[in-house]
Design a protein around this motif. Sequence first.
Motif, short mmCIF file in Angstrom:
data_model
loop_
_atom_site.label_atom_id
_atom_site.label_comp_id
_atom_site.label_asym_id
_atom_site.label_seq_id
_atom_site.Cartn_x
_atom_site.Cartn_y
_atom_site.Cartn_z
N PRO A 245 0.80 -1.22 0.00
CA PRO A 245 0.00 0.00 0.00
C PRO A 245 0.84 1.27 0.00
O PRO A 245 0.35 2.33 -0.40
N ASP A 246 2.11 1.22 0.45
CA ASP A 246 2.94 2.41 0.50
C ASP A 246 3.91 2.50 -0.68
O ASP A 246 4.87 3.27 -0.64
N LYS A 247 3.66 1.74 -1.74
CA LYS A 247 4.58 1.76 -2.88
C LYS A 247 4.59 3.12 -3.56
O LYS A 247 5.64 3.60 -4.00
N LEU A 248 3.45 3.78 -3.66
CA LEU A 248 3.39 5.11 -4.26
C LEU A 248 4.23 6.10 -3.46
O LEU A 248 4.97 6.90 -4.03
N LEU A 253 6.84 9.50 -6.37
CA LEU A 253 6.30 9.97 -7.65
C LEU A 253 5.64 11.33 -7.46
O LEU A 253 5.01 11.56 -6.43
N PRO A 254 5.74 12.23 -8.46
CA PRO A 254 5.01 13.50 -8.38
C PRO A 254 3.51 13.27 -8.22
O PRO A 254 2.98 12.24 -8.65
N GLY A 255 2.84 14.23 -7.62
CA GLY A 255 1.43 14.08 -7.29
C GLY A 255 0.52 13.71 -8.44
O GLY A 255 -0.38 12.88 -8.30
N HIS A 256 0.75 14.32 -9.62
CA HIS A 256 -0.15 14.04 -10.75
C HIS A 256 0.01 12.61 -11.24
O HIS A 256 -0.97 11.98 -11.67
N TRP A 257 1.24 12.06 -11.15
CA TRP A 257 1.43 10.67 -11.56
C TRP A 257 0.83 9.71 -10.53
O TRP A 257 0.27 8.68 -10.87
N ARG A 258 0.94 10.06 -9.26
CA ARG A 258 0.33 9.23 -8.23
C ARG A 258 -1.19 9.19 -8.40
O ARG A 258 -1.81 8.13 -8.27
N PRO A 305 12.03 9.81 -10.61
CA PRO A 305 10.80 9.04 -10.84
C PRO A 305 9.83 9.69 -11.82
O PRO A 305 9.20 9.00 -12.61
N GLY A 306 9.70 11.02 -11.77
CA GLY A 306 8.78 11.68 -12.69
C GLY A 306 9.20 11.53 -14.14
O GLY A 306 8.36 11.30 -15.03
N THR A 307 10.49 11.66 -14.41
CA THR A 307 11.00 11.50 -15.77
C THR A 307 10.81 10.07 -16.25
O THR A 307 10.43 9.83 -17.40
N ILE A 308 11.08 9.10 -15.37
CA ILE A 308 10.87 7.70 -15.74
C ILE A 308 9.41 7.44 -16.06
O ILE A 308 9.08 6.79 -17.06
N MET A 309 8.52 7.97 -15.23
CA MET A 309 7.10 7.76 -15.45
C MET A 309 6.66 8.37 -16.78
O MET A 309 5.87 7.76 -17.53
N TYR A 336 -1.92 -1.47 -13.74
CA TYR A 336 -1.76 -2.93 -13.65
C TYR A 336 -0.29 -3.30 -13.45
O TYR A 336 0.05 -4.12 -12.59
N LEU A 337 0.61 -2.69 -14.23
CA LEU A 337 2.03 -2.98 -14.12
C LEU A 337 2.58 -2.53 -12.77
O LEU A 337 3.41 -3.21 -12.16
N PHE A 338 2.12 -1.37 -12.31
CA PHE A 338 2.57 -0.88 -11.02
C PHE A 338 2.04 -1.77 -9.90
O PHE A 338 2.77 -2.11 -8.96
N GLU A 339 0.80 -2.17 -10.01
CA GLU A 339 0.17 -3.00 -8.99
C GLU A 339 0.81 -4.38 -8.89
O GLU A 339 0.93 -4.96 -7.82
N SER A 340 1.23 -4.89 -10.04
CA SER A 340 1.83 -6.23 -10.05
C SER A 340 3.33 -6.20 -9.77
O SER A 340 4.01 -7.22 -9.91
#
Length: 353
Positions: A245-248, A253-258, A305-309, A336-340
């Motif tokens: 649950p705390d992966k984000l 990650l920047p707020g808009h990507w989260r 992280p933002g650039t990667i996203m 899905y990819l993030f969740e898995s």
Amino acid sequence: MKIEVDIFSNSACISLLSLQAANVSTTFTFASRYFTRFPRASPVITSEQRYWWRIALELKLRKCSGDAFQDFFSTIMASAHGSDFVRVRPFGVVGDKGCDGYLQSTGKVFACYGAINAASDKVQYLIKKMDEDFAKALKALASIMKEWHMVHNLVDGLPADAILKLEALKQANKAHVFGFIGMEGFEATILALPLVKIDGLLGIAATAQDAQNLQTTELRDLVAAIVQATDAQPIDVSTIRPVPPDKLDYNKLPGHWRSMIAGGWQNAHLVDQYLRQHHDTMIGERIAQRFRLRYQYFKAQNLDPGTIMSSLYEGITGIGLVPPARQVAAQALIAYLFESCDIFEVPPEKAAS
């Protein structure tokens, strides 16, 4: 009574026959629904629109450099200020006198710095440009310049040296106001515009209704394009782990990507279902492997992280304006990819368990 309304071009008209005045607005609403997929009952920007437009803006700024960046800035300013904003272009040997745009009512002079891929590694070049552009403007535009602003596309932040340089300019020229305009300034200006103008600058943003109606055809096309671009490589068929649950939070990650990822979780199970039912039984593992490798490649370059996203997202959608249906499909796939746990890092204590 016959009414003709020119909507998209001189040849595109809607004819309304014998309508009461009360019905005219209904017809206009219908036309707007046809164009935007879903009606906008209120001019208030939703949280979904806000993060989609911020994502579109970030991608635009990262891709714009040089004259293209100046053109984008000028278009935004003209949309916000009309004829009060003056576009500036160099003419022959006289150049642009250190001015890339001018706001007449406030005496603001703008100098643009559009780095390639929003790179911040050319610190000395930026400092030199600030010095030279202000000196030119001070010499040529002293009678009309009250403020001087450096406009940039450095999405991830300015180097400290640039902040120190601006402060030095302030101290040496106390009759003028100085400032930077970066992504936050772009966002504030654009999102204060009428919705139709925001759509024109950043594209139509997916709504909550779009997210509730994930188009399987869009997901199919995205999956097919990703698989087609995937080189032959060993497939890791390790068991998918539950997302902590705390992966984000852990990945910063920047707020808009989260917000985008969190909004996509409602459809992540549909992606899982689609991949499980696909005729190619290994397609899910092939996609996961591709994104694991892409993530590792970007991380090895010490990108934030933002650039990667941004890079992962654009690798799914392609470059340019993304229609709402594709936004929703890409959002669901990334969630899905993030969740898995196929992309980004798992908190150490969760990885060990």
